[in-house]
Design an enzyme around this catalytic site. Sequence first.
Site, PDB file in Angstrom:
ATOM      1  N   HIS A  22       0.818  -1.215   0.000  1.00  0.00           N
ATOM      2  CA  HIS A  22       0.000   0.000   0.000  1.00  0.00           C
ATOM      3  C   HIS A  22       0.851   1.264   0.000  1.00  0.00           C
ATOM      4  O   HIS A  22       0.385   2.320  -0.402  1.00  0.00           O
ATOM      5  CB  HIS A  22      -0.971  -0.003   1.187  1.00  0.00           C
ATOM      6  CG  HIS A  22      -2.140  -0.912   0.973  1.00  0.00           C
ATOM      7  ND1 HIS A  22      -3.360  -0.706   1.542  1.00  0.00           N
ATOM      8  CD2 HIS A  22      -2.274  -2.032   0.224  1.00  0.00           C
ATOM      9  CE1 HIS A  22      -4.201  -1.672   1.170  1.00  0.00           C
ATOM     10  NE2 HIS A  22      -3.560  -2.486   0.382  1.00  0.00           N
ATOM     11  N   ASP A  23       2.087   1.171   0.471  1.00  0.00           N
ATOM     12  CA  ASP A  23       2.983   2.317   0.303  1.00  0.00           C
ATOM     13  C   ASP A  23       3.315   2.458  -1.186  1.00  0.00           C
ATOM     14  O   ASP A  23       3.157   3.533  -1.761  1.00  0.00           O
ATOM     15  CB  ASP A  23       4.259   2.140   1.129  1.00  0.00           C
ATOM     16  CG  ASP A  23       5.138   3.383   1.046  1.00  0.00           C
ATOM     17  OD1 ASP A  23       4.578   4.505   0.999  1.00  0.00           O
ATOM     18  OD2 ASP A  23       6.382   3.255   1.032  1.00  0.00           O
ATOM     19  N   VAL A  60       0.460   3.702  -3.795  1.00  0.00           N
ATOM     20  CA  VAL A  60      -0.052   5.075  -3.726  1.00  0.00           C
ATOM     21  C   VAL A  60       1.146   5.984  -3.951  1.00  0.00           C
ATOM     22  O   VAL A  60       2.067   5.998  -3.131  1.00  0.00           O
ATOM     23  CB  VAL A  60      -0.715   5.360  -2.371  1.00  0.00           C
ATOM     24  CG1 VAL A  60      -1.203   6.801  -2.318  1.00  0.00           C
ATOM     25  CG2 VAL A  60      -1.868   4.394  -2.148  1.00  0.00           C
ATOM     26  N   ASP A  82       7.610   5.328  -0.974  1.00  0.00           N
ATOM     27  CA  ASP A  82       8.260   6.537  -0.447  1.00  0.00           C
ATOM     28  C   ASP A  82       7.901   6.768   1.022  1.00  0.00           C
ATOM     29  O   ASP A  82       8.098   7.866   1.543  1.00  0.00           O
ATOM     30  CB  ASP A  82       7.834   7.757  -1.276  1.00  0.00           C
ATOM     31  CG  ASP A  82       6.325   7.948  -1.267  1.00  0.00           C
ATOM     32  OD1 ASP A  82       5.611   7.142  -0.614  1.00  0.00           O
ATOM     33  OD2 ASP A  82       5.843   8.900  -1.918  1.00  0.00           O
ATOM     34  N   SER A  84       5.213   7.275   2.358  1.00  0.00           N
ATOM     35  CA  SER A  84       4.144   8.268   2.578  1.00  0.00           C
ATOM     36  C   SER A  84       3.019   7.691   3.435  1.00  0.00           C
ATOM     37  O   SER A  84       2.303   8.433   4.108  1.00  0.00           O
ATOM     38  CB  SER A  84       3.583   8.764   1.238  1.00  0.00           C
ATOM     39  OG  SER A  84       3.230   7.670   0.421  1.00  0.00           O
ATOM     40  N   ASN A 137      -7.075   2.072   3.215  1.00  0.00           N
ATOM     41  CA  ASN A 137      -6.085   1.569   4.175  1.00  0.00           C
ATOM     42  C   ASN A 137      -6.706   1.048   5.463  1.00  0.00           C
ATOM     43  O   ASN A 137      -6.010   0.904   6.477  1.00  0.00           O
ATOM     44  CB  ASN A 137      -5.053   2.662   4.472  1.00  0.00           C
ATOM     45  CG  ASN A 137      -4.058   2.808   3.331  1.00  0.00           C
ATOM     46  OD1 ASN A 137      -3.700   1.819   2.699  1.00  0.00           O
ATOM     47  ND2 ASN A 137      -3.645   4.030   3.059  1.00  0.00           N
ATOM     48  N   PRO A 154      -7.589  -0.130  -5.504  1.00  0.00           N
ATOM     49  CA  PRO A 154      -8.787  -0.882  -5.869  1.00  0.00           C
ATOM     50  C   PRO A 154      -9.391  -1.597  -4.653  1.00  0.00           C
ATOM     51  O   PRO A 154      -8.671  -1.959  -3.729  1.00  0.00           O
ATOM     52  CB  PRO A 154      -8.296  -1.908  -6.891  1.00  0.00           C
ATOM     53  CG  PRO A 154      -6.835  -1.825  -6.950  1.00  0.00           C
ATOM     54  CD  PRO A 154      -6.372  -0.674  -6.128  1.00  0.00           C
TER      55      PRO A 154
HETATM   56  C1  HEM Z   1      -6.799  -6.159  -6.725  1.00  0.00           C
HETATM   57  C2  HEM Z   1      -5.892  -6.054  -5.896  1.00  0.00           C
HETATM   58  C3  HEM Z   1      -6.058  -6.199  -4.407  1.00  0.00           C
HETATM   59  C4  HEM Z   1      -7.154  -5.994  -3.622  1.00  0.00           C
HETATM   60  C5  HEM Z   1      -8.528  -5.526  -4.040  1.00  0.00           C
HETATM   61  C6  HEM Z   1      -6.757  -6.312  -2.272  1.00  0.00           C
HETATM   62  C7  HEM Z   1      -7.583  -6.229  -1.175  1.00  0.00           C
HETATM   63  C8  HEM Z   1      -7.272  -6.658   0.094  1.00  0.00           C
HETATM   64  C9  HEM Z   1      -8.181  -6.659   1.213  1.00  0.00           C
HETATM   65  C10 HEM Z   1      -9.604  -6.173   1.193  1.00  0.00           C
HETATM   66  C11 HEM Z   1      -7.526  -7.187   2.283  1.00  0.00           C
HETATM   67  C12 HEM Z   1      -8.080  -7.410   3.689  1.00  0.00           C
HETATM   68  C13 HEM Z   1      -7.645  -6.342   4.676  1.00  0.00           C
HETATM   69  C14 HEM Z   1      -8.241  -6.580   6.028  1.00  0.00           C
HETATM   70  O1  HEM Z   1      -9.458  -6.858   6.115  1.00  0.00           O
HETATM   71  O2  HEM Z   1      -7.527  -6.476   7.062  1.00  0.00           O
HETATM   72  C15 HEM Z   1      -6.191  -7.503   1.832  1.00  0.00           C
HETATM   73  C16 HEM Z   1      -5.218  -8.057   2.615  1.00  0.00           C
HETATM   74  C17 HEM Z   1      -3.954  -8.330   2.190  1.00  0.00           C
HETATM   75  N1  HEM Z   1      -3.405  -8.007   0.959  1.00  0.00           N
HETATM   76 FE1  HEM Z   1      -4.428  -7.419  -0.658  1.00  0.00          FE
HETATM   77  N2  HEM Z   1      -5.449  -6.704  -2.270  1.00  0.00           N
HETATM   78  C18 HEM Z   1      -4.979  -6.630  -3.549  1.00  0.00           C
HETATM   79  C19 HEM Z   1      -3.705  -6.903  -3.974  1.00  0.00           C
HETATM   80  C20 HEM Z   1      -2.655  -7.224  -3.148  1.00  0.00           C
HETATM   81  C21 HEM Z   1      -1.291  -7.322  -3.557  1.00  0.00           C
HETATM   82  C22 HEM Z   1      -0.773  -7.063  -4.956  1.00  0.00           C
HETATM   83  C23 HEM Z   1      -0.594  -7.680  -2.435  1.00  0.00           C
HETATM   84  C24 HEM Z   1       0.893  -7.904  -2.242  1.00  0.00           C
HETATM   85  C25 HEM Z   1       1.854  -8.090  -2.732  1.00  0.00           C
HETATM   86  C26 HEM Z   1      -1.514  -7.834  -1.345  1.00  0.00           C
HETATM   87  C27 HEM Z   1      -1.200  -8.252  -0.071  1.00  0.00           C
HETATM   88  C28 HEM Z   1      -2.103  -8.412   0.962  1.00  0.00           C
HETATM   89  C29 HEM Z   1      -1.787  -9.058   2.217  1.00  0.00           C
HETATM   90  C30 HEM Z   1      -0.465  -9.698   2.618  1.00  0.00           C
HETATM   91  C31 HEM Z   1      -2.945  -8.997   3.006  1.00  0.00           C
HETATM   92  C32 HEM Z   1      -3.133  -9.520   4.449  1.00  0.00           C
HETATM   93  C33 HEM Z   1      -3.044  -8.372   5.441  1.00  0.00           C
HETATM   94  C34 HEM Z   1      -3.117  -8.785   6.892  1.00  0.00           C
HETATM   95  O3  HEM Z   1      -3.196  -9.978   7.198  1.00  0.00           O
HETATM   96  O4  HEM Z   1      -3.074  -7.908   7.763  1.00  0.00           O
HETATM   97  N3  HEM Z   1      -2.768  -7.526  -1.817  1.00  0.00           N
HETATM   98  N4  HEM Z   1      -6.062  -7.173   0.493  1.00  0.00           N
END
Ligand code: HEM
Length: 340
Positions: free
Chosen positions: A77-78, A81, A85, A87, A106, A172
């Site tokens: 997420h850094d 956006v 950096d 931010s 976020n 997204p």
């Molecule tokens: C279309 C693209 C993506 C969407 C819509 C998306 C959305 C989300 C959402 C909604 C969560 C849950 C957050 C929560 O409820 O705490 C999440 C968690 C996570 N996302 Fe994504 N994500 C995307 C792409 C990515 C990418 C490219 C990465 C990394 C390289 C990534 C890594 C993670 C990780 C590791 C978590 C777990 C966070 C945690 O356990 O605290 N995501 N993502």
Amino acid sequence: MRRLMINETIIFTLCIVIVVVIAPCTEAAGKGLGNGLNVGFYSRSCPNVEKIVADIVSEANRQDPKLPGALIRLFSHDCFVKGCDASILLEATRSKEPVEKKAQGNDFIRGFELIDEIKARLEQECPQTVSCADILAFAAREAVFLAGLPRHKVPAGRRDSRTSRASDVGLPAPTTPFNDIIDFFTRKGITLDELVVLSGAHSIGVAHCSFFDYRLYNFNTSQPQDPALNSTYASDLSTKCPKQNTLPADEAKKTAVDFDPTTPLVLDNNFYVNLLQGKTLLQSDQIMVSDPRTSALVKTLASDSDAWSRRFAKAMIKMGRTNVLTRDEGEIRKNCRTFN
Ligand code: HEM
Ligand SMILES: *[C@@H]1O[C@H](CO)[C@@H](O)[C@H](O)[C@H]1NC(C)=O
Ligand SMILES: *[C@@H]1O[C@H](CO)[C@@H](O)[C@H](O)[C@H]1NC(C)=O
């Protein structure tokens, strides 16, 4: 006539020189590609930096086994956006606008205290040398390692931004149409294949019910439940995320579910195996199975764990080059939460 030919030859040669020699130089100087980063950037100025980050992250992981997911998400997420950096770490800026970390995209983001701890230790070891943006990259790499993948090399030399605006956070959401998701990542220099590969990060960590419970109860006007969901899995999810009206709203918001029901702490290609069986939380992940542009790759990655882990490391390194600040751009913050 002959003169003209010679002139053309000279111009042609010059053009080749410009394309082959000068263009890559200007590209390397351009910050967009992140080519100004180097592995071992701190080898003289702070030789122990990567060991210090590794020790602090692994110690924290003992108390908090779910930390790796949080750190990988924080780094992504850094990077997505503006760029990598730091931010996302700022609490306030000179302009006094709301900062990135307060933006809706976020929600539930965490790991800030750990970054503070690393920064404090590094300020003792080598004052005002290591950027917060590089700390995020090193910490995410340790997270990848602690979750079971090889330790990849991290190019460094990022600098920290002085700005952070909630209004820049156009990340997204799980309900964003796939074409818009693809456009978003393409604008960041991430290809569709790389997006599929990086989404394997969703094999660790959690998502809160509010991101997917509509798929269980309120999918669309003709189908209350998303037919792409495996029905056994869906009924399991329903017990974890009961209908909103059976729980106080803030309780429902707080509940988090593991992305991977079988190996929730291991970063592996099981994510793609689950996808093929309809066991996914996010609609934005599930769509990769049915979309003709991504379905073949999902199948390949589901069956080849080595190929996935190699491609994942490469894609993480590429993600870490997104719109970085280098050299005299930005600054090296003393405290990751505030500009100097
Ligand atoms: C279309 C693209 C993506 C969407 C819509 C998306 C959305 C989300 C959402 C909604 C969560 C849950 C957050 C929560 O409820 O705490 C999440 C968690 C996570 N996302 Fe994504 N994500 C995307 C792409 C990515 C990418 C490219 C990465 C990394 C390289 C990534 C890594 C993670 C990780 C590791 C978590 C777990 C966070 C945690 O356990 O605290 N995501 N993502
Ligand atoms: C509801 O979702 C299903 C499955 O994705 C789809 O086939 C159907 O067209 C949708 N119905 C409406 C009314 O959007
Ligand atoms: C749904 O999950 C069950 C249990 O894990 C599995 O055996 C089945 O093959 C899955 N269904 C589909 C359609 O993939």
